[in-house]
Design an enzyme around this catalytic site. Structure first.
Site, PDB file in Angstrom:
ATOM      1  N   ILE A 181      20.451 -19.566  70.655  1.00 15.30           N
ATOM      2  CA  ILE A 181      19.677 -18.457  71.422  1.00 15.30           C
ATOM      3  C   ILE A 181      18.962 -19.099  72.927  1.00 15.30           C
ATOM      4  CG2 ILE A 181      17.619 -16.903  71.426  1.00 15.30           C
ATOM      5  CD1 ILE A 181      18.383 -16.267  68.291  1.00 15.30           C
TER       6      ILE A 181
ATOM      7  N   GLU B 213      14.116 -38.464  50.152  1.00 16.82           N
ATOM      8  CA  GLU B 213      13.251 -37.587  48.996  1.00 16.82           C
ATOM      9  C   GLU B 213      14.235 -36.958  48.053  1.00 16.82           C
ATOM     10  OE1 GLU B 213       9.330 -36.520  49.012  1.00 16.82           O
ATOM     11  OE2 GLU B 213       9.071 -37.700  50.776  1.00 16.82           O
ATOM     12  N   GLY B 214      15.567 -37.366  47.882  1.00 19.67           N
ATOM     13  CA  GLY B 214      16.530 -36.621  47.073  1.00 19.67           C
ATOM     14  C   GLY B 214      17.504 -35.670  48.046  1.00 19.67           C
TER      15      GLY B 214
ATOM     16  N   GLU C 130      22.582 -32.830  47.491  1.00 18.63           N
ATOM     17  CA  GLU C 130      23.546 -33.015  46.321  1.00 18.63           C
ATOM     18  C   GLU C 130      22.791 -33.405  45.140  1.00 18.63           C
ATOM     19  OE1 GLU C 130      24.006 -34.092  49.685  1.00 18.63           O
ATOM     20  OE2 GLU C 130      25.474 -33.114  50.027  1.00 18.63           O
TER      21      GLU C 130
HETATM   22  N1  COS Z   1       9.472 -36.133  35.650  1.00 21.35           N
HETATM   23  C1  COS Z   1       9.505 -37.127  34.629  1.00 21.35           C
HETATM   24  N2  COS Z   1      10.666 -37.695  33.658  1.00 21.35           N
HETATM   25  C2  COS Z   1      11.785 -37.719  34.467  1.00 21.35           C
HETATM   26  C3  COS Z   1      11.915 -36.968  35.370  1.00 21.35           C
HETATM   27  C4  COS Z   1      11.082 -36.184  36.238  1.00 21.35           C
HETATM   28  N3  COS Z   1      11.104 -35.542  37.218  1.00 21.35           N
HETATM   29  N4  COS Z   1      13.311 -36.682  35.824  1.00 21.35           N
HETATM   30  C5  COS Z   1      14.110 -37.593  34.750  1.00 21.35           C
HETATM   31  N5  COS Z   1      12.764 -37.893  34.042  1.00 21.35           N
HETATM   32  C6  COS Z   1      12.869 -39.021  32.693  1.00 21.35           C
HETATM   33  C7  COS Z   1      14.108 -38.143  31.650  1.00 21.35           C
HETATM   34  O1  COS Z   1      13.461 -37.301  30.777  1.00 21.35           O
HETATM   35  C8  COS Z   1      14.549 -39.400  31.064  1.00 21.35           C
HETATM   36  O2  COS Z   1      13.807 -39.906  30.068  1.00 21.35           O
HETATM   37  P1  COS Z   1      14.134 -40.160  28.539  1.00 21.35           P
HETATM   38  O3  COS Z   1      14.956 -41.664  28.916  1.00 21.35           O
HETATM   39  O4  COS Z   1      12.864 -40.476  27.975  1.00 21.35           O
HETATM   40  O5  COS Z   1      15.069 -39.159  27.999  1.00 21.35           O
HETATM   41  C9  COS Z   1      14.553 -40.397  32.065  1.00 21.35           C
HETATM   42  O6  COS Z   1      13.449 -40.064  33.070  1.00 21.35           O
HETATM   43  C10 COS Z   1      15.876 -40.827  32.763  1.00 21.35           C
HETATM   44  O7  COS Z   1      16.301 -39.434  33.484  1.00 21.35           O
HETATM   45  P2  COS Z   1      18.006 -39.194  33.860  1.00 21.35           P
HETATM   46  O8  COS Z   1      18.584 -39.504  32.727  1.00 21.35           O
HETATM   47  O9  COS Z   1      17.858 -37.751  34.156  1.00 21.35           O
HETATM   48  O10 COS Z   1      18.262 -40.095  35.145  1.00 21.35           O
HETATM   49  P3  COS Z   1      19.448 -40.296  35.836  1.00 21.35           P
HETATM   50  O11 COS Z   1      19.631 -41.807  36.062  1.00 21.35           O
HETATM   51  O12 COS Z   1      20.460 -39.392  35.365  1.00 21.35           O
HETATM   52  O13 COS Z   1      18.867 -39.795  37.167  1.00 21.35           O
HETATM   53  C11 COS Z   1      18.650 -38.341  39.121  1.00 21.35           C
HETATM   54  C12 COS Z   1      18.637 -38.733  37.712  1.00 21.35           C
HETATM   55  C13 COS Z   1      19.721 -38.556  39.818  1.00 21.35           C
HETATM   56  C14 COS Z   1      17.855 -36.939  39.190  1.00 21.35           C
HETATM   57  C15 COS Z   1      17.310 -39.202  39.834  1.00 21.35           C
HETATM   58  O14 COS Z   1      18.111 -40.753  40.189  1.00 21.35           O
HETATM   59  C16 COS Z   1      17.034 -38.845  41.402  1.00 21.35           C
HETATM   60  O15 COS Z   1      16.198 -38.072  41.251  1.00 21.35           O
HETATM   61  N6  COS Z   1      17.774 -39.284  42.214  1.00 21.35           N
HETATM   62  C17 COS Z   1      17.179 -39.163  43.738  1.00 21.35           C
HETATM   63  C18 COS Z   1      15.919 -40.066  44.005  1.00 21.35           C
HETATM   64  C19 COS Z   1      15.386 -40.020  45.499  1.00 21.35           C
HETATM   65  O16 COS Z   1      14.958 -38.960  45.795  1.00 21.35           O
HETATM   66  N7  COS Z   1      15.813 -40.875  46.265  1.00 21.35           N
HETATM   67  C20 COS Z   1      15.303 -41.038  47.455  1.00 21.35           C
HETATM   68  C21 COS Z   1      14.290 -42.027  47.626  1.00 21.35           C
HETATM   69  S1  COS Z   1      12.733 -41.393  47.872  1.00 21.35           S
HETATM   70  S2  COS Z   1      12.478 -41.468  50.010  1.00 21.35           S
END
Ligand code: COS
Length: 391
Positions: free
Chosen positions: A341, A367-368, A371
């Site tokens: 615009i 912070e995630g 994707e």
């Molecule tokens: N709060 C509390 N516990 C959590 C949770 C949350 N939001 N998310 C997952 N958990 C727990 C799960 O319940 C699981 O516990 P149990 O082992 O007791 O069952 C454990 O943590 C592992 O969780 P999960 O199997 O989902 O882990 P993954 O390795 O598959 O990871 C994602 C999941 C991809 C969602 C995670 O790695 C993520 O959020 N990544 C992005 C991180 C990010 O933001 N990076 C940027 C850096 S900060 S600027």
């Protein structure tokens, strides 16, 4: 003048409305014309200003006040308002909260009493050190190690994309303590910025400048009392902190989008084309309508997530992921339309919409990434469907 009608939504009480108005006035007075030529110095100055004038007291609860707790709606209102005025001011506020978040939510009394009064006063700058060169989205893959050595832990490894890296007084660092493989083998540590063995290996320049660095830890020794929570709890601490602060990233995006919409509305009313204001062209009206809709839809998702957390929900993973995903993607689209615009002026260096166009991009990644938010939302939907017997 931005639309404030959302403040009458049922998510808010009078304390939220007063806060939003007061901060808007403060920002108009204190942030206009701020010199951004030295990013580190401006960031330090902003943290000090936000601390001195009391805004950082919302970023971490007061250890002396047992009733004090994080109010996510206030965090979101503050980020939205600051982002509408100045992206670096929003960054300075946000990183104090994220950096101190693990201590606020999981720290011992001593840790909270040692650090939070300083981060709240703006006397200590905080950083959240999670990402590594090979694990940004995949947190469970963190390689940095913390090995027990007597009463200490020794940190070895690298962190990257660390906001406030280079100027922080304290880093909350996530490292592998080896309690179990993957997500269950991580722990969180408080590492003061001047700890021997912690080095700023590289400063990273990005399109919307803010302090950012790659850190190296070589034989970096911290006492066992620096651990936050229990050994092996690091992944859950990181995820819980992100659950609180992800909605606020959406709020910052919303602030940028509101500013872009305001700029576009002003431009469309003032700029003449084909003998009439731009605003009379239906194609422009269509864009303005989509922008306004995106802003309100984002705000609804953000304040739904924040309100749900403030009402005591133990986890708002799904709501926070939706808020962050939708608001950051929508803000990118709103700002892009505002640039369009503005025509040629939209890409002229120094124009507000030009700087918003650069500011918004990183929010869809940090912070995630978008994707990751989709993975989080889909996993929860699938789990709920499975728990209810599927359809
Ligand atoms: N709060 C509390 N516990 C959590 C949770 C949350 N939001 N998310 C997952 N958990 C727990 C799960 O319940 C699981 O516990 P149990 O082992 O007791 O069952 C454990 O943590 C592992 O969780 P999960 O199997 O989902 O882990 P993954 O390795 O598959 O990871 C994602 C999941 C991809 C969602 C995670 O790695 C993520 O959020 N990544 C992005 C991180 C990010 O933001 N990076 C940027 C850096 S900060 S600027």
């Amino acid at each position: 003048m931005s639309d404030k009608s959302f403040l009458s939504w049922p998510f808010f009480d009078d304390s939220h409305r007063v806060l939003a108005d007061d901060l808007d006035s403060w920002s108009t007075e204190k942030l206009a014309g701020l010199d951004h030529s030295d990013t580190d110095a401006t960031c330090r100055k902003l943290v000090a200003m936000l601390g001195q004038d009391g805004w950082l007291r919302y970023s971490a609860p007061d250890p002396a006040d047992p009733d004090s707790r994080i109010d996510v709606r206030k965090l979101c209102l503050i980020r939205e308002t600051l982002a509408r005025h100045d992206g670096l001011a929003d960054f300075a506020f946000a990183m104090q909260g994220l950096g101190a978040g693990s201590i606020s939510l999981f720290g011992s009394d001593t840790q909270r009493e040692t650090w939070l009064p300083r981060t709240r006063a703006g006397n200590a700058i905080a950083a959240f050190a999670l990402s590594e060169p090979r694990s940004g989205s995949d947190v469970a893959n963190i390689e940095m190690t913390a090995s027990k050595d007597g009463d200490d832990y020794i940190l070895e490894g690298e962190k990257t994309w660390i906001s406030n890296g280079g100027i922080a007084d304290l880093y909350v660092v996530f490292a592998r303590t080896g309690d179990a493989p993957g997500a269950r083998g991580l722990s969180a540590f408080i590492v003061p910025g001047d700890t021997p063995g912690l080095e700023i290996a590289e400063r990273i320049d990005v399109i919307a400048p803010h302090p950012l660095a790659r850190l190296e830890f070589k034989n970096c020794r911290v006492p066992a009392t620096a651990m936050i929570g229990a050994s092996g709890q690091g992944f859950k601490i990181a995820m819980s902190v992100l659950d609180v602060f992800r909605s606020t990233v959406g709020a910052a995006a919303l602030g940028f989008a509101r500013r872009a919409l305001d700029e576009a509305l002003t431009r469309a009313a003032k700029r003449e084309l084909f003998g009439a204001p731009l605003a009379e062209l239906q194609l422009v009206q269509g864009q303005l309508a989509e922008m306004t809709l995106d802003v309100d839809a984002s705000a609804l998702l953000i304040y739904r997530a924040a309100w749900t957390k403030d009402r005591g929900a133990p986890r708002v993973t799904r709501e926070a992921a939706m808020a962050k995903l939708y608001a950051t993607e929508a803000a990118q689209s709103v700002i892009d339309k505002a640039v369009q615009i503005h025509g040629g002026d939209g890409v002229r260096c120094g124009q507000i919409v030009e700087s918003l166009y650069r500011e918004i991009r990183a929010l869809r990644i940090y912070e995630g990434a978008s994707e990751v938010q989709k993975v989080v939302i889909a996993r929860q939907a699938l789990a709920e469907a499975a728990a209810s017997g599927g359809s």
